[in-house]
Design an enzyme around this catalytic site. Structure first.
Site, PDB file in Angstrom:
ATOM      1  N   ARG A 120      39.923 -70.162  58.123  1.00  0.00           N
ATOM      2  CA  ARG A 120      41.289 -69.414  58.720  1.00  0.00           C
ATOM      3  C   ARG A 120      40.625 -68.204  59.544  1.00  0.00           C
ATOM      4  O   ARG A 120      41.474 -68.064  60.698  1.00  0.00           O
ATOM      5  CB  ARG A 120      42.134 -68.867  57.576  1.00  0.00           C
ATOM      6  N   SER A 275      16.567 -52.861  74.888  1.00  0.00           N
ATOM      7  CA  SER A 275      14.985 -53.680  74.860  1.00  0.00           C
ATOM      8  C   SER A 275      14.389 -52.443  74.017  1.00  0.00           C
ATOM      9  O   SER A 275      14.356 -51.200  74.635  1.00  0.00           O
ATOM     10  CB  SER A 275      14.463 -54.122  76.022  1.00  0.00           C
ATOM     11  N   LYS A 281      16.537 -53.338  80.825  1.00  0.00           N
ATOM     12  CA  LYS A 281      17.199 -54.408  80.655  1.00  0.00           C
ATOM     13  C   LYS A 281      18.547 -54.377  79.772  1.00  0.00           C
ATOM     14  O   LYS A 281      18.810 -53.454  79.402  1.00  0.00           O
ATOM     15  CB  LYS A 281      16.442 -55.562  79.474  1.00  0.00           C
ATOM     16  N   ASN A 283      20.318 -57.068  77.784  1.00  0.00           N
ATOM     17  CA  ASN A 283      20.111 -58.589  77.175  1.00  0.00           C
ATOM     18  C   ASN A 283      21.600 -59.051  76.714  1.00  0.00           C
ATOM     19  O   ASN A 283      22.425 -58.201  76.223  1.00  0.00           O
ATOM     20  CB  ASN A 283      19.128 -58.581  76.080  1.00  0.00           C
ATOM     21  N   ARG A 315      28.888 -87.190  37.904  1.00  0.00           N
ATOM     22  CA  ARG A 315      28.511 -85.770  38.509  1.00  0.00           C
ATOM     23  C   ARG A 315      27.122 -85.827  39.179  1.00  0.00           C
ATOM     24  O   ARG A 315      26.360 -86.248  38.368  1.00  0.00           O
ATOM     25  CB  ARG A 315      28.766 -84.647  37.571  1.00  0.00           C
TER      26      ARG A 315
END
Length: 392
Positions: A120, A275, A281, A283, A315
């Protein structure tokens, strides 16, 4: 052992599949069984009251309970230790606790409750992701872009058609999860699927089982499924399908975020995408984590299917046990991934000019975008019933 998800970025937001959730589900299953007995006149009402109070008291610190149950190998499953704790906490109703059941009845049903919540939760977040994908497809219906096949420049298409492809996969995965969540059943059968323990309590064992299922709002199947693991196989498949659909989105986002492509950017947030060694950077960490889950999910689903195929007798020995961590990890990947994807698509930045420039650079003589806008229209028309606010 204390596992807080240090090597599972994003898991901190998951309160659906962790050990605390499993411990609470185990308590709910045992308490519902006591209440079902009282409802059918098999046990006194005050006995069920005592078991429910004991379950609530133990559940007040479910993290400590989970750690306690995990502290010993015991009977190779946590139910045996849980039953001992419940009986000690409600000595006046000890004969009601777990009466007529076997560990697998309780553990399977608890896992079903956890998986239902997980399905859900994933479906709800996929609904948000679908709405965002549909909005992106609509907004960029006619935006020219370079179609790529087998990693190479192919023919002109539109960004909208690419986003409509995301919507198709996400919508299908959501539908599978909704179906699975509604169908996950109660587990029952007793020691060897013959219900002798329950039959010893009442002359109508199925009425008692039906009352248990009603108390937990779970469908009651025609017979026990201790070794017919279809419900869990279908849940694993739906969760893995969700991770695969998210992986498709991640692959396109990672491609689109490359500096040489520059068509897409993930939504910015403080500290996100940094980074440790390259300050310039940004990312695409949301897509990176989605790809992680797309890679990790199939082997986990394969473990569940392999275990299902190795179940035998009345089982299973070991096959049943192999399912638990695989299902828990698989559900966690789907729960965490769907939440990250909803955030990613809600704030995805699209540079349509860069997409068109990439197209012109790769295919300077190409004209038109085929029927890509019509593809977008058709997908949106068929998936217009996706309502992110609808309860799965």
């Amino acid at each position: 052992m204390r596992d807080v998800g240090l090597l599972f970025p994003g898991a901190a937001a998951d309160a659906v599949t962790d050990d605390v959730a499993v411990a609470r589900a185990l308590l709910a299953v045992e308490a519902a069984w006591a209440r079902a007995q009282a409802g059918r006149g098999v046990a006194p009402g005050d006995g069920a009251d005592a078991v429910e109070r004991a379950a609530a008291a133990l559940g007040a610190d479910a993290a400590a309970l989970a750690a306690d149950l995990a502290s010993t190998v015991g009977g190779a499953n946590p139910v045996i230790a849980l039953v001992a704790r419940l009986r000690a906490a409600a000595p006046e109703a000890a004969h009601v606790v777990h009466a007529g059941l076997t560990s697998q009845d309780v553990l399977d049903t608890a896992l079903v409750l956890v998986l239902r919540d997980a399905c859900r939760a994933v479906a709800a977040d996929l609904g948000r992701a679908c709405a965002s994908a549909a909005a992106l497809a609509r907004a960029h219906r006619d935006a020219p872009a370079l179609g790529r096949t087998l990693g190479q420049a192919a023919v002109p298409t539109t960004l909208g058609a690419r986003f409509a492809g995301w919507l198709t996969g996400l919508s299908a995965a959501r539908a599978s999860l909704v179906d699975v969540a509604a169908a996950l059943p109660l587990a029952y059968g007793g020691a060897a699927g013959e219900l002798s323990g329950v039959a010893a309590l009442t002359g109508d064992p199925f009425a008692l089982v039906d009352a248990w299922g009603e108390a937990l709002a779970l469908p009651v199947p025609a017979g026990p499924w201790h070794t017919s693991r279809t419900p869990l196989v279908r849940a694993a498949a739906a969760l893995a399908e969700a991770c695969a659909a998210l992986g498709h989105v991640a692959g396109d986002v990672l491609q689109g975020c490359r500096p040489e492509t520059g068509e897409l950017r993930e939504p910015a947030a403080p500290g996100r995408g940094t980074s440790s060694s390259m300050a310039h950077k940004r990312n695409p960490v949301l897509a990176v984590l989605l790809r992680r889950s797309a890679i990790a999910a199939p082997p986990l689903a394969a473990t569940v299917l392999t275990a299902a195929g190795l179940a035998h007798d009345e089982r299973p020995d070991g096959a049943w046990h192999a399912e638990w961590p695989a299902l828990q990890q698989l559900a966690r990947h789907a729960v965490v991934g769907a939440g990250l994807a909803a955030e990613l698509l809600d704030g995805l930045e699209v540079d349509a000019a860069a997409a068109e420039a990439n197209l012109r650079a790769a295919l300077p003589d190409a004209r038109g975008v085929g029927a890509a806008p019509a593809v977008v229209d058709r997908v949106l028309a068929h998936l217009a019933d996706v309502n992110p606010s609808e309860e799965p």
